[in-house]
Design an enzyme around this catalytic site. Structure first.
Site, PDB file in Angstrom:
ATOM      1  N   HIS A 188       0.082   8.396   6.878  1.00 15.18           N
ATOM      2  CA  HIS A 188       0.325   7.062   6.505  1.00 15.18           C
ATOM      3  C   HIS A 188       0.423   6.046   7.659  1.00 15.18           C
ATOM      4  O   HIS A 188       0.044   5.082   7.575  1.00 15.18           O
ATOM      5  CB  HIS A 188       1.775   7.154   5.759  1.00 15.18           C
ATOM      6  CG  HIS A 188       2.198   6.089   5.008  1.00 15.18           C
ATOM      7  ND1 HIS A 188       3.066   5.233   5.456  1.00 15.18           N
ATOM      8  CD2 HIS A 188       1.978   5.894   3.625  1.00 15.18           C
ATOM      9  CE1 HIS A 188       3.271   4.281   4.381  1.00 15.18           C
ATOM     10  NE2 HIS A 188       2.522   4.752   3.402  1.00 15.18           N
ATOM     11  N   SER A 233       2.530  -0.185   0.602  1.00 14.18           N
ATOM     12  CA  SER A 233       2.161   0.052   1.831  1.00 14.18           C
ATOM     13  C   SER A 233       0.997  -0.460   2.690  1.00 14.18           C
ATOM     14  O   SER A 233       0.993  -0.551   3.799  1.00 14.18           O
ATOM     15  CB  SER A 233       2.201   1.731   2.129  1.00 14.18           C
ATOM     16  OG  SER A 233       3.560   2.491   2.071  1.00 14.18           O
ATOM     17  N   ASP A 261       6.525   3.910  11.212  1.00 17.34           N
ATOM     18  CA  ASP A 261       6.001   4.455  10.190  1.00 17.34           C
ATOM     19  C   ASP A 261       6.014   5.969  10.616  1.00 17.34           C
ATOM     20  O   ASP A 261       7.083   6.495  11.244  1.00 17.34           O
ATOM     21  CB  ASP A 261       4.719   3.993   9.699  1.00 17.34           C
ATOM     22  CG  ASP A 261       4.355   4.216   8.329  1.00 17.34           C
ATOM     23  OD1 ASP A 261       4.014   5.328   7.973  1.00 17.34           O
ATOM     24  OD2 ASP A 261       4.203   3.534   7.435  1.00 17.34           O
ATOM     25  N   ASP A 266     -11.553   5.486  17.153  1.00 11.58           N
ATOM     26  CA  ASP A 266     -11.696   4.103  16.763  1.00 11.58           C
ATOM     27  C   ASP A 266     -10.792   3.248  17.693  1.00 11.58           C
ATOM     28  O   ASP A 266     -10.862   2.150  17.789  1.00 11.58           O
ATOM     29  CB  ASP A 266     -11.124   3.697  15.279  1.00 11.58           C
ATOM     30  CG  ASP A 266     -12.566   4.172  14.450  1.00 11.58           C
ATOM     31  OD1 ASP A 266     -13.284   4.905  14.758  1.00 11.58           O
ATOM     32  OD2 ASP A 266     -12.347   4.048  13.152  1.00 11.58           O
ATOM     33  N   ASN A 326       6.604   0.936  -4.807  1.00 12.79           N
ATOM     34  CA  ASN A 326       5.434   1.162  -5.755  1.00 12.79           C
ATOM     35  C   ASN A 326       5.788   1.763  -7.416  1.00 12.79           C
ATOM     36  O   ASN A 326       5.249   2.582  -7.903  1.00 12.79           O
ATOM     37  CB  ASN A 326       4.593   2.226  -5.209  1.00 12.79           C
ATOM     38  CG  ASN A 326       3.868   1.827  -4.041  1.00 12.79           C
ATOM     39  OD1 ASN A 326       3.760   0.668  -3.689  1.00 12.79           O
ATOM     40  ND2 ASN A 326       3.448   2.959  -3.108  1.00 12.79           N
ATOM     41  N   ALA A 379      13.029  -3.815   1.813  1.00  5.02           N
ATOM     42  CA  ALA A 379      12.522  -5.136   1.322  1.00  5.02           C
ATOM     43  C   ALA A 379      13.120  -6.111   0.474  1.00  5.02           C
ATOM     44  O   ALA A 379      13.024  -7.319   0.427  1.00  5.02           O
ATOM     45  CB  ALA A 379      11.225  -4.872   0.873  1.00  5.02           C
TER      46      ALA A 379
END
Length: 393
Positions: A172, A343, A140, A149, A270, A286
């Site tokens: 992203h 995504s 990505d 985190d 999308n 995909a």
């Protein structure tokens, strides 16, 4: 080099026949006068495509070459003739699949004080599997390597974008890594990571502006395969039109990866506008049969209005994941963010794949089969949701 246009870079992808890397590299020179370096050689920069005549991604059996019109015609002729060159196609520009602006919806009422709605939808919080020992490669825009985190997590990283470090200047990639691999008990907000003890492999294949090329993505896949990552998550792509053929190069690469135990999972896209009755076809890459295509649902288990679907005989949605208003990590100082898209659904599926891989030992095609066979059936068309909503083991 040919002039780029129509979403292409001006370079070419040359697919070599199985077990024909050496012969194919030699044929590039003999057929078209292209001197291509192999990534099997020490010191070869897999991303130095502009500065070289060609680079052969040895692990995948694919070359990325600069070719003028005459050279391209010579390569096209070589595809037809018997030999090690299997196919030729233009290299595409590929993008982070941007979250679309959502239409007004009723606010959700699900309690997300402990876990995100996405984790609850796939049953991750109920699973004893953690992803421990499973490597997930997220290809990505990179990752915020200083994100608090992930302070105690080891992250392997590599950039395939010329002149840019892995550090995520977009957001992203960090969001996707958070969903697939993030924590269950962050110091702020709900737990949001599916495979929270998995090993993180962050590959930057898209720039801080959110764009990249097939060559960079294929380089990232080669890196993931060579590092024995059972799961590759790719929330990226390029739009397609109904009837567009899938990439023979990506299909063969994905098939070869499956044979080596690596499952590639990618966002369906999308481009739909379901509120207007428009369902767009699954995007590149995909739409390849050997890449698991992921659609998106919302908190009500309804199709996300933007999620691409199966509209022809080329690309099919295989499974779906939570993809609307998804809470996950974001580069500091924001720390967390909520965005939507296929995504966001894709790393949910990648995380579940890691849990299944840990729990069962499944790899490659067996892992694909377990993901689809254990998915929760939904009262929606299979052309939209495939086998259904993935579920944790």
């Amino acid at each position: 080099m040919t002039t780029a246009g129509n979403g292409t870079t001006g370079r070419y992808l040359v697919l070599l026949e199985d077990d024909a890397v050496a012969a194919g590299t030699k044929a590039l020179n003999q057929v078209a006068g292209i001197h291509a370096a192999s990534t099997a050689e020490a010191g070869v920069d897999t991303m130095d495509f502009d500065a070289s005549e060609g680079v052969v991604l040895h692990q995948l059996g694919v070359a990325v070459v600069n070719a003028d019109e005459e050279q391209a015609m010579a390569l096209a002729r070589a595809v037809i003739e018997p030999g090690p060159i299997a196919s030729l196609e233009q290299e595409r520009r590929v993008y982070a699949i941007a979250a679309p602006a959502a239409p007004a919806e009723e606010p959700t009422t699900l309690d997300e004080s402990v876990f995100t709605w996405g984790l609850q939808a796939v049953g991750a919080q109920l699973s004893t599997a953690t992803g421990k020992g499973i490597r997930i490669a997220v290809l990505d825009t990179g990752f915020d390597l200083q994100h608090p985190d992930f302070a105690n997590r080891e992250v392997e990283s590599s950039s395939f974008v010329p002149g840019q470090e892995v550090q995520d200047g977009h957001g992203h990639g960090t969001h996707c890594i958070g969903t697939a691999c993030g924590p269950r008990e962050p110091s702020e907000g709900p737990g949001y990571g599916v495979a929270f003890e998995s090993e993180i492999y962050a590959g930057k294949v898209l720039s801080n502006e959110g764009s990249g090329s097939d060559g960079g993505i294929l380089s990232g896949i080669a890196w993931a395969v060579s590092n024995n990552c059972p799961v590759v998550s790719m929330s990226l792509g390029a739009r397609t039109r109904p009837g567009d053929p899938y990439s023979r190069t990506y299909e063969r690469v994905a098939s070869r990866a499956l044979a080596q135990g690596t499952l590639i999972i990618a966002a369906a896209g999308n481009e739909s506008k379901r509120q207007n009755g428009l369902v767009a076809p699954v995007g590149h890459p995909a739409n390849c049969p050997s890449i698991m295509a992921v659609g998106a649902i919302d908190i009500k288990s309804q199709m996300a209005w933007f999620s691409c679907g199966t509209v022809d005989n080329v690309g099919a949605v295989d499974v779906v994941g939570p993809g609307v208003d998804v809470h996950s990590a974001w580069p500091m100082p924001l720390r967390h963010n909520r965005i939507s898209g296929t995504s966001m659904a894709t790393p949910h599926v990648a995380g579940i794949a890691a849990l299944i891989a840990q729990a069962t030992g499944a790899r490659g095609l067996e892992l694909w089969a377990r993901l689809t066979q254990t998915a929760r059936r939904l009262p929606l068309p299979s052309t939209d949701v495939g086998s259904g909503l993935v579920q944790a083991p």
